[in-house]
Design a protein around this motif. Structure first.
Motif, short mmCIF file in Angstrom:
data_model
loop_
_atom_site.label_atom_id
_atom_site.label_comp_id
_atom_site.label_asym_id
_atom_site.label_seq_id
_atom_site.Cartn_x
_atom_site.Cartn_y
_atom_site.Cartn_z
N ALA A 222 47.53 -29.10 -18.29
CA ALA A 222 46.60 -29.93 -17.51
C ALA A 222 45.97 -29.06 -16.44
O ALA A 222 46.51 -28.03 -16.04
CB ALA A 222 47.34 -31.09 -16.85
N GLU A 223 44.80 -29.51 -15.97
CA GLU A 223 44.15 -28.89 -14.82
C GLU A 223 44.32 -29.84 -13.64
O GLU A 223 44.08 -31.03 -13.76
CB GLU A 223 42.67 -28.66 -15.10
N LEU B 151 35.04 -40.74 -12.12
CA LEU B 151 36.18 -40.19 -12.86
C LEU B 151 36.71 -41.21 -13.86
O LEU B 151 37.03 -40.88 -14.99
CB LEU B 151 37.28 -39.76 -11.89
N ASN C 17 43.22 -38.87 -17.78
CA ASN C 17 43.28 -38.25 -16.46
C ASN C 17 44.18 -39.08 -15.58
O ASN C 17 44.34 -40.28 -15.77
CB ASN C 17 41.90 -38.20 -15.80
N LYS D 112 43.59 -33.48 -15.16
CA LYS D 112 42.81 -33.67 -16.37
C LYS D 112 43.67 -33.05 -17.47
O LYS D 112 43.85 -31.83 -17.52
CB LYS D 112 41.45 -32.98 -16.28
N ASP E 124 34.25 -41.51 -16.75
CA ASP E 124 34.39 -40.37 -17.65
C ASP E 124 35.58 -40.55 -18.58
O ASP E 124 35.51 -40.26 -19.77
CB ASP E 124 34.55 -39.06 -16.87
N ASN E 125 36.69 -41.04 -18.04
CA ASN E 125 37.89 -41.26 -18.86
C ASN E 125 37.58 -42.22 -20.00
O ASN E 125 37.98 -42.00 -21.15
CB ASN E 125 39.02 -41.86 -18.03
N ILE F 147 39.55 -39.12 -22.57
CA ILE F 147 40.38 -38.08 -21.99
C ILE F 147 41.29 -38.76 -20.98
O ILE F 147 40.84 -39.54 -20.16
CB ILE F 147 39.52 -37.00 -21.29
N TYR G 87 43.26 -30.96 -9.76
CA TYR G 87 42.17 -30.87 -8.80
C TYR G 87 42.52 -31.71 -7.59
O TYR G 87 43.33 -32.64 -7.68
CB TYR G 87 40.84 -31.34 -9.41
N THR H 101 44.46 -39.79 -11.47
CA THR H 101 43.87 -39.58 -10.16
C THR H 101 44.63 -40.44 -9.16
O THR H 101 44.80 -41.65 -9.37
CB THR H 101 42.37 -39.97 -10.14
#
Length: 144
Positions: free
Chosen positions: A51-52, A11, A22, A42, A14-15, A20, A54, A24
């Motif tokens: 935002a999404e 994660l 995020n 996210k 990916d950021n 992007i 999770y 966490t």
């Protein structure tokens, strides 16, 4: 701890690759200090202010209110601190536990996406949920 690192490391990568933003966080059982799961946002486009969310919770803690409590606090963070307007979430249509958690915190089912989740068992349909900053929240708020 190792499982948590395995989940969080990609994660973070990916950021950095996609620029992007995020968030966490670990879900910690306060009584023991044990990490029992993760949850995150996210963030979408700043124009849409959304935002999404999770989350993943250790199976030993399912059905005990930890997911609902953590998600409810995280929604507070999203609406109050990040000033989000809309927060979305998705879950497999057979994931009754997640459906209950999402609905307990006041999220509303808005859609059904066909075969959009790649699971170990194959493609699964997905229920799409959302909550707005103006929506009524169903879960009891924790006392500060």
């Amino acid at each position: 701890m190792e499982v948590t690192k395995e989940i969080i490391t990609p994660l973070i990568s990916d950021n950095q690759r996609q620029n992007i933003l995020n968030y966490t966080f670990a879900i910690e059982e306060l009584r023991t200090g044990k990490i029992i799961g993760i949850l995150g946002f996210k963030l979408g486009s700043k124009n849409y202010n959304n935002a999404e969310v999770y989350y993943k919770l250790n199976v030993d803690y399912w059905g005990k209110g930890f997911g609902t409590e953590a998600l409810n606090l995280f929604l507070d963070f999203g609406f109050k601190n990040l000033k989000l307007h809309r927060i979305t979430a998705g879950c497999a249509i057979d994931n009754i536990g997640s459906i209950k958690v999402l609905e307990k915190v006041g999220m509303k089912r808005e859609g059904h996406a066909r075969q959009s989740l790649p699971l170990k068992s194959g493609w699964s349909d997905n229920f799409e949920y959302a909550i707005l900053e103006t929506d009524e929240r169903k879960s009891k708020q924790l006392k500060s």
